[in-house]
Design an enzyme around this catalytic site. Sequence first.
Site, mmCIF file in Angstrom:
data_model
loop_
_atom_site.group_PDB
_atom_site.id
_atom_site.type_symbol
_atom_site.label_atom_id
_atom_site.label_comp_id
_atom_site.label_asym_id
_atom_site.label_seq_id
_atom_site.Cartn_x
_atom_site.Cartn_y
_atom_site.Cartn_z
ATOM 1 N N ASP A 98 -3.144 3.299 -3.312
ATOM 2 C CA ASP A 98 -1.933 3.284 -2.508
ATOM 3 C C ASP A 98 -0.728 4.461 -3.373
ATOM 4 O O ASP A 98 -1.035 4.488 -4.386
ATOM 5 C CB ASP A 98 -1.748 1.773 -3.578
ATOM 6 C CG ASP A 98 -0.004 0.886 -2.771
ATOM 7 O OD1 ASP A 98 0.588 1.109 -2.377
ATOM 8 O OD2 ASP A 98 -1.205 -0.443 -2.824
ATOM 9 N N ASP A 200 3.700 2.835 -0.306
ATOM 10 C CA ASP A 200 4.225 1.176 -1.038
ATOM 11 C C ASP A 200 5.929 1.845 -0.815
ATOM 12 O O ASP A 200 6.306 2.984 -0.834
ATOM 13 C CB ASP A 200 4.572 1.233 -2.066
ATOM 14 C CG ASP A 200 4.582 0.130 -2.589
ATOM 15 O OD1 ASP A 200 4.232 -1.011 -2.523
ATOM 16 O OD2 ASP A 200 6.045 0.089 -3.333
ATOM 17 N N GLU A 256 4.605 1.131 4.091
ATOM 18 C CA GLU A 256 4.833 0.073 4.668
ATOM 19 C C GLU A 256 6.487 0.079 4.351
ATOM 20 O O GLU A 256 6.773 0.736 3.851
ATOM 21 C CB GLU A 256 4.286 -0.912 2.962
ATOM 22 C CG GLU A 256 5.329 -2.560 3.278
ATOM 23 C CD GLU A 256 5.854 -2.757 1.633
ATOM 24 O OE1 GLU A 256 5.559 -3.392 1.105
ATOM 25 O OE2 GLU A 256 6.336 -1.309 0.895
ATOM 26 N N HIS A 328 -0.860 -8.693 0.345
ATOM 27 C CA HIS A 328 -1.210 -9.186 -1.194
ATOM 28 C C HIS A 328 0.202 -10.066 -1.699
ATOM 29 O O HIS A 328 0.541 -10.229 -2.699
ATOM 30 C CB HIS A 328 -1.442 -8.627 -2.251
ATOM 31 C CG HIS A 328 -0.518 -6.971 -2.103
ATOM 32 N ND1 HIS A 328 -0.869 -5.971 -1.260
ATOM 33 C CD2 HIS A 328 0.575 -6.663 -3.390
ATOM 34 C CE1 HIS A 328 0.429 -5.268 -1.427
ATOM 35 N NE2 HIS A 328 1.239 -5.751 -2.586
ATOM 36 N N ASP A 329 1.417 -9.532 -0.523
ATOM 37 C CA ASP A 329 2.423 -10.067 -0.578
ATOM 38 C C ASP A 329 3.103 -10.894 -0.331
ATOM 39 O O ASP A 329 4.525 -11.554 0.128
ATOM 40 C CB ASP A 329 3.620 -8.977 -0.389
ATOM 41 C CG ASP A 329 3.200 -8.043 -1.275
ATOM 42 O OD1 ASP A 329 3.105 -7.944 -2.916
ATOM 43 O OD2 ASP A 329 3.627 -6.899 -0.742
HETATM 44 C C1 NOJ Z 1 5.568 -3.257 -1.695
HETATM 45 C C2 NOJ Z 1 4.399 -3.804 -2.911
HETATM 46 O O1 NOJ Z 1 3.079 -4.613 -1.794
HETATM 47 C C3 NOJ Z 1 4.789 -5.683 -3.374
HETATM 48 O O2 NOJ Z 1 3.173 -5.972 -3.523
HETATM 49 C C4 NOJ Z 1 5.141 -3.890 -4.629
HETATM 50 O O3 NOJ Z 1 6.162 -5.519 -5.631
HETATM 51 C C5 NOJ Z 1 6.922 -3.568 -4.241
HETATM 52 N N1 NOJ Z 1 6.429 -2.999 -3.080
HETATM 53 C C6 NOJ Z 1 6.826 -2.819 -5.346
HETATM 54 O O4 NOJ Z 1 6.508 -1.404 -4.967
#
Ligand code: NOJ
Length: 546
Positions: A98, A200, A256, A328-329
Site C-alpha cells: 500500500d 491510497d 484509490e 477494508h473500508d
Molecule cells: C483510504 C484507506 O483505504 C483507508 O483505510 C484510510 O483510512 C484512508 N485512505 C486514509 O489513509
Amino acid sequence: MERKWWMEQIGYQIYPKSFKDTNNDGIGDIPGNIEKLDYLQELGVTLLWICPVYDSPMFDNGYDISNYEGIWPTFGTMEDMDTLIQEAKKRGISLMMDLVVNHCSDQHEWFQQAIKDKNSKYRNYFIFKKGIDGKLPCNWRSVFGGSVWEPVPGEEDTYYYHTFAKQQPDLNWECPELRQEIIDMINRWLERGITGYRVDAINFIKKGEFIDREPDGADGLANCFDLMRNVPGIEEFYAQLRHEAFDLHECATVSETVGVGYDIIDTVVGEKGCFSMMFDFNYTNLDVENEEYFRRRDWTVDEFKKAIYLSQKEIQKVGWSSPFFENHDLPRSIQKNIKDEEYQNEIGAKALGVLFFHLRGTPFIYQGQELGMPNAIRSSIDEFDDLNAHSMYQRSLQEGFSEEESLRFVNLRSRDNARTSMPWSNAPYGGFSSVEPWIKMNETYPTINVENQINDPNSVFSFYKQMIQLRKDNVETLVYGLFEEYDCGNQEVISYSRNGDKKFIILVNLSKEEQKINSVDGKIVLNNYDTFDNTLKPYQAIVVEA
Ligand code: NOJ
C-alpha cells in the site's frame, strides 16, 4: 490496448491485522500471511495487495505511517517481509504494497521536526496556515469528521492541514524535496522485489483554494470534496510519479481515486494516465451520500446496474479497471448489495461474485469475500474499533438521529464489518489466533469458515475457484475481450457479455422475483443454482458460453 502482465492477474486483498496471527498476541502478522500463501494459491490468486505493514502508531491501522522503510514490530520484521515476497513469488503470486503518501503519521520524524522547529526544512513538507480573523483558515470538513485544520501545539493561531484524522497530517506535494523523498522511497521498495502498489487516497495530493463554503451540517462545517480531491494540476504530480518511479519498473499500480469523474480518468489510467488500473467507487457507494453513514439512500438495482455499465464503458474507452465489491473500508457486499435478507447467504454471495468477477479489468477479492462473509453486527458503539465508526456515530447524533438509529447506521456501514479476523475453522477464535483477536469476531465463524468450505464443491469458496479457473482458461475473452451490455429481454436483469475469441454472456438476477429472459443459445459454464430453465430464479446468476 497494449497487453500487460497485470491484466491477467487474479487480485486478492489482505488486511494483515486480521488475516492470521502466528505469535498469538491476537493480531495478525507477516508470518501469518506467509503461512497462508498455500491457501491463496489453492484459490488461484496471483496478485496480492497487502494493506500497510509499515511502522505506525496504528491510529488508523497503519494508514498513519511513521516510517516508510520500517515494519511495525507487531507485524514482524523487514526479513519477514523479504521472505513473504520470495515465498509468494515461488507460488506464482506477486506482491503489491500500500502506498500511503497523501499523508503520514504525526509521529513521523518529518512532522516532529516540522513542529519542533519552524525553520526546519521539514516545515515545507506539510501544510501550515495562519487563522483568519481568529477563525480557522477555512471551514472544510475532514473525511473522518471535524475540521481539516488542527492547531499546532505551542504555536499561536497556526494550524496544519489533514484530510483524514488529525494524527494524519497531509504531505505538501507542492514541495519538490518532499516529492523527491517519496519517489526515492518508492523506487527502493520496487527494487526490493515488490511488484507494485495500491495507491491510497492519491487524488487528494493537490489542494484547491482554501475558501469557506456554506456549512452543510450541524457541525458548522462544509463538505468540500471538490476542493480537496481531483483538483486540476494534480496531473503534474501524477506524471512525475509515473515517469520517475512507476515507469522504471514493470510494476502494477492500482489507484484509490474516489470521486474521480469519467471526464478526467485519462489522467488516472490508460496511455497518458499515471496508474495501471483504478478502483472505481462510482458503483460501490450508492447506499449513502458523500460516504456519510447517516445519509442513507434508497438505491435501486437498476441504478446499480447502470453505474456498473457506465463504469465499464467509460474505463474501457481509456484504460484498465480493477473490478471489486469489497475492501477494508466497505461493508460486506452481501448486505450492501442484496436487498432481500433471505438471500444474504451463499446464493447471494455467488450472484455478486458472478456479477463483479467477469467485468473487464483485473478483479480484486477481499479476504473472506470468497467465503461469503456477512457483516458483524454489534450491539453497542463501544464494540467498534474504527475511529470513523465513532466519528460517524457522533455526527449522526448531532444531526438529530437517535442512539438506536445511529447505531444501525454504523452497523450497516462500519469499516469494522470487513476487518474482523479471517475465519479459518470453527476452532476457538476461528483458528485465527489462540487468544481473543484485537477486534470483536464475526459470530458466524463456527459455520462460515475456510475449513468448512475448502472441500465442499458447493461452497462459495469452490464457486470462486471455478470462476478463477474459467478466467484462466479463457484469457482471450474473459481478460482481453470487450465488455458490452447484453439485451436479455428483461430490464430487471443485469446482463452483459464479454467478447473475444469466444463470447460469454453473464446474467444476474438481483431480485427475489423470478425473471423471464429470452432463450440463450450456449453452454452454461457457471450457475449458482443446480438448474436453469430460461427463467432466472431469485438471485440466480449464470455464465453462458455462447
Ligand atoms: C483510504 C484507506 O483505504 C483507508 O483505510 C484510510 O483510512 C484512508 N485512505 C486514509 O489513509
